[in-house]
Design a protein around this motif. Structure first.
Motif, PDB file in Angstrom:
ATOM      1  N   ALA A 162      16.573  19.472  -7.588  1.00  0.00           N
ATOM      2  CA  ALA A 162      16.090  19.284  -8.954  1.00  0.00           C
ATOM      3  C   ALA A 162      17.039  19.928  -9.949  1.00  0.00           C
ATOM      4  O   ALA A 162      17.752  20.861  -9.626  1.00  0.00           O
ATOM      5  CB  ALA A 162      14.701  19.887  -9.100  1.00  0.00           C
ATOM      6  N   ASN A 163      17.056  19.407 -11.164  1.00  0.00           N
ATOM      7  CA  ASN A 163      17.892  19.953 -12.212  1.00  0.00           C
ATOM      8  C   ASN A 163      17.010  20.566 -13.290  1.00  0.00           C
ATOM      9  O   ASN A 163      15.795  20.632 -13.174  1.00  0.00           O
ATOM     10  CB  ASN A 163      18.785  18.847 -12.786  1.00  0.00           C
ATOM     11  CG  ASN A 163      19.675  18.240 -11.718  1.00  0.00           C
ATOM     12  OD1 ASN A 163      20.333  18.950 -10.975  1.00  0.00           O
ATOM     13  ND2 ASN A 163      19.660  16.918 -11.623  1.00  0.00           N
ATOM     14  N   SER A 164      17.622  21.013 -14.364  1.00  0.00           N
ATOM     15  CA  SER A 164      16.870  21.658 -15.431  1.00  0.00           C
ATOM     16  C   SER A 164      16.018  20.668 -16.215  1.00  0.00           C
ATOM     17  O   SER A 164      15.355  21.052 -17.168  1.00  0.00           O
ATOM     18  CB  SER A 164      17.837  22.376 -16.382  1.00  0.00           C
ATOM     19  OG  SER A 164      18.780  21.459 -16.912  1.00  0.00           O
ATOM     20  N   ASP A 165      16.056  19.391 -15.848  1.00  0.00           N
ATOM     21  CA  ASP A 165      15.251  18.396 -16.562  1.00  0.00           C
ATOM     22  C   ASP A 165      13.838  18.282 -16.007  1.00  0.00           C
ATOM     23  O   ASP A 165      13.082  17.391 -16.383  1.00  0.00           O
ATOM     24  CB  ASP A 165      15.937  17.022 -16.514  1.00  0.00           C
ATOM     25  CG  ASP A 165      16.270  16.576 -15.093  1.00  0.00           C
ATOM     26  OD1 ASP A 165      15.836  17.267 -14.148  1.00  0.00           O
ATOM     27  OD2 ASP A 165      16.955  15.564 -14.935  1.00  0.00           O
ATOM     28  N   VAL A 166      13.447  19.197 -15.112  1.00  0.00           N
ATOM     29  CA  VAL A 166      12.109  19.204 -14.541  1.00  0.00           C
ATOM     30  C   VAL A 166      11.209  20.101 -15.380  1.00  0.00           C
ATOM     31  O   VAL A 166      11.565  21.229 -15.695  1.00  0.00           O
ATOM     32  CB  VAL A 166      12.131  19.684 -13.078  1.00  0.00           C
ATOM     33  CG1 VAL A 166      10.711  19.799 -12.524  1.00  0.00           C
ATOM     34  CG2 VAL A 166      12.952  18.740 -12.227  1.00  0.00           C
ATOM     35  N   GLU A 167      10.033  19.597 -15.727  1.00  0.00           N
ATOM     36  CA  GLU A 167       9.069  20.350 -16.520  1.00  0.00           C
ATOM     37  C   GLU A 167       7.669  20.216 -15.938  1.00  0.00           C
ATOM     38  O   GLU A 167       7.360  19.237 -15.261  1.00  0.00           O
ATOM     39  CB  GLU A 167       9.038  19.854 -17.973  1.00  0.00           C
ATOM     40  CG  GLU A 167      10.298  20.129 -18.769  1.00  0.00           C
ATOM     41  CD  GLU A 167      10.194  19.624 -20.202  1.00  0.00           C
ATOM     42  OE1 GLU A 167      11.062  19.994 -21.015  1.00  0.00           O
ATOM     43  OE2 GLU A 167       9.246  18.861 -20.505  1.00  0.00           O
ATOM     44  N   VAL A 168       6.858  21.219 -16.229  1.00  0.00           N
ATOM     45  CA  VAL A 168       5.438  21.166 -15.892  1.00  0.00           C
ATOM     46  C   VAL A 168       4.653  21.176 -17.193  1.00  0.00           C
ATOM     47  O   VAL A 168       4.879  22.028 -18.056  1.00  0.00           O
ATOM     48  CB  VAL A 168       5.010  22.349 -15.004  1.00  0.00           C
ATOM     49  CG1 VAL A 168       3.505  22.299 -14.745  1.00  0.00           C
ATOM     50  CG2 VAL A 168       5.769  22.334 -13.687  1.00  0.00           C
ATOM     51  N   VAL A 169       3.751  20.219 -17.341  1.00  0.00           N
ATOM     52  CA  VAL A 169       2.944  20.091 -18.548  1.00  0.00           C
ATOM     53  C   VAL A 169       1.481  20.298 -18.170  1.00  0.00           C
ATOM     54  O   VAL A 169       0.970  19.663 -17.245  1.00  0.00           O
ATOM     55  CB  VAL A 169       3.127  18.715 -19.208  1.00  0.00           C
ATOM     56  CG1 VAL A 169       2.266  18.604 -20.463  1.00  0.00           C
ATOM     57  CG2 VAL A 169       4.593  18.477 -19.552  1.00  0.00           C
ATOM     58  N   ARG A 170       0.817  21.199 -18.903  1.00  0.00           N
ATOM     59  CA  ARG A 170      -0.599  21.455 -18.645  1.00  0.00           C
ATOM     60  C   ARG A 170      -1.450  20.679 -19.645  1.00  0.00           C
ATOM     61  O   ARG A 170      -1.193  20.696 -20.842  1.00  0.00           O
ATOM     62  CB  ARG A 170      -0.916  22.951 -18.751  1.00  0.00           C
ATOM     63  CG  ARG A 170      -2.397  23.262 -18.603  1.00  0.00           C
ATOM     64  CD  ARG A 170      -2.679  24.726 -18.390  1.00  0.00           C
ATOM     65  NE  ARG A 170      -2.222  25.556 -19.488  1.00  0.00           N
ATOM     66  CZ  ARG A 170      -2.382  26.883 -19.525  1.00  0.00           C
ATOM     67  NH1 ARG A 170      -2.975  27.488 -18.504  1.00  0.00           N
ATOM     68  NH2 ARG A 170      -1.940  27.580 -20.553  1.00  0.00           N
ATOM     69  N   MET A 171      -2.502  20.028 -19.107  1.00  0.00           N
ATOM     70  CA  MET A 171      -3.397  19.243 -19.943  1.00  0.00           C
ATOM     71  C   MET A 171      -4.843  19.536 -19.550  1.00  0.00           C
ATOM     72  O   MET A 171      -5.153  19.691 -18.364  1.00  0.00           O
ATOM     73  CB  MET A 171      -3.114  17.744 -19.786  1.00  0.00           C
ATOM     74  CG  MET A 171      -1.658  17.370 -19.973  1.00  0.00           C
ATOM     75  SD  MET A 171      -1.400  15.580 -19.814  1.00  0.00           S
ATOM     76  CE  MET A 171      -2.153  15.027 -21.345  1.00  0.00           C
TER      77      MET A 171
END
Length: 453
Positions: A162-171
């Protein structure tokens, strides 16, 4: 005088009377499910195959389809919009004693409104809903994994691919956007998540943590691709705190075994610490998830300074004593104060910490071959003490004797007091416990290999 021959009509009737009852075909044998990310992949033989947990409950409880000859069902699931299209072909269909399975109704029990009947319409969703994920997560909270010193971690150090373009979004699931996204994901939950009971999309105590990857296309537009997700329930904890319980986690098949699940778990751990919840629990963890969880927690515990003294003392004691020759084998449990400290600081439950504690002791034994027998004795002792024997005994009662009973629990360490009744039963119990011990030791070795190579 010649013998009268039976009429053709009677012969047909006899043959029909002895016709073979439809045995059906197992759904898993005639259904192929593929996950595709573009319309060009639809119909492609080498598309990524999805292996469902099982299909039994969707087809009359026995997992079979009746009334079809030469049946083949190919289902394409879009990883862009999470719509599905089913291509159904068969040579013939007829009722041969078991009826004819309603394929449309059965598939809708899995895919519901995500099932698209028209192939052209399905192919169009790859363009018309290409921004679905990006639009949905725009109302969510972007989370960043942090190291123990509070700095944002480089995701490359935690992911294999994985690269730095991975994100976790909380909803919050109770919101319209999160509920809409989860509704699209329910078919994958039913197919790929063990237990597979969808969460309540109107309960605001559910939180959805969505793992996404951002990519820039040829038109310089940012495209968001969903890699996986987890559903967390927030319980109230007296008097003024909360407990987080991880209920479902799924990394989509193309991205499994690449570190994404571990990364998502790291982010959730960081949230638990940052928000100072009471602890983080897991609902019925499967073996592989428990392996990933333990790898993550063992790494965190190695960086936790208060554990060092107790860890060194436990390892020294095991090295010093020849435990296998002792009548009473010590369990080498961590101090109660340390258990509380780990829960307060790292939000690791007591049960999970004890599992990780055994891994730490194993890692501290060098050379391991010299102490392996004694280490196995410690594990065996814990498994034996953890196993609670129960029996039903008759007691005087004014109520219906068949409806009354008392459960007797043997004290810890006195399992031998309760008689099983048959020697064979005792042998089977001993064998089962031995298998549990062997499985646990093998799991510890796999954690060592995963964390330290």
């Amino acid at each position: 005088m010649g013998k009268k021959q039976p009429s053709t009509a009677k012969l047909k009737k006899v043959r029909r009377g002895f016709s073979k009852i439809d045995a059906g075909v197992k759904a898993k044998e005639c259904i192929k499910i593929s996950l595709v990310s573009s319309k060009e992949e639809v119909g492609y033989a080498d598309s990524l195959r999805v292996n469902p947990v099982d299909l039994y409950s969707f087809f009359d409880g026995d997992g079979k389809i009746y009334g079809y000859q030469g049946l083949q069902i190919t289902i394409w699931v879009s990883s862009i919009s999470f719509h599905a299209y089913a291509d159904i072909t068969f040579e013939s269909k007829s009722d041969r004693g078991k009826g004819i399975t309603d394929l449309k109704a059965a598939l809708q029990r899995i895919f519901a409104e995500t099932l698209v009947e028209n192939k052209h319409e399905f192919l169009q969703t790859f363009s018309t809903e290409s921004n679905l994920i990006r639009s949905i997560i725009s109302s969510g909270e972007i989370l960043n994994y942090k190291t123990s010193n509070g700095n944002i971690a480089d995701s490359n150090s935690h992911l294999k691919a994985a690269n730095s373009d991975v994100e976790v979004v909380r909803m919050v699931v109770g919101t319209t956007a999160a509920g809409h996204l989860y509704s699209r994901l329910i078919p994958l939950v039913l197919l790929l998540v063990d237990g597979r009971i969808p969460i309540d999309v109107i309960d605001p105590r559910w939180e959805l943590y969505v793992l996404i990857q951002k990519k820039t296309d040829r038109q310089d537009d940012i495209q968001c691709r969903l890699l996986g997700f987890t559903a967390i329930y927030r319980f109230y904890h007296y008097p003024d705190s909360s407990r987080l319980q991880l209920s479902q986690m799924l990394v989509l098949p193309p991205y499994q075994h690449q570190g994404y699940g571990g990364y998502l778990l790291e982010v959730i751990n960081d949230v638990a610490v940052a928000e100072d919840v009471y602890d983080l629990t897991v609902e019925r963890p499967l073996d592989y998830f428990q392996h990933v969880r333990s790898c993550v927690d063992v790494s965190r515990l190695f960086d936790f300074d208060p554990i060092e003294g107790a860890f060194i003392q436990a390892v020294s004691r095991l090295k010093r004593d020849i435990l296998s020759k002792k009548i009473h084998i010590p369990r080498l449990m961590p101090p109660s104060s340390l258990i509380d400290d780990v829960r307060r600081s790292l939000k690791i439950t007591k049960k999970q910490f004890i599992k990780c504690w055994e891994v730490l002791i194993y890692l501290g034994l060098d050379p391991i071959d010299e102490y392996m027998e004694d280490f196995v004795s410690v594990i065996s002792n814990r498994v034996e003490n953890h196993h609670i024997l129960k029996r039903v005994i008759e007691v005087p009662s004014d109520y219906d004797q068949e409806m009354s009973f008392v459960t007797h629990r043997s004290p810890a360490g006195e399992g031998g007091i309760v008689q099983m009744g048959l020697n064979q039963t005792n042998l089977e119990e001993q064998l089962r416990q031995r298998q549990l011990v062997d499985k646990r030791v093998e799991g510890i070795k796999l954690i060592e290999l995963a964390v330290f190579g």
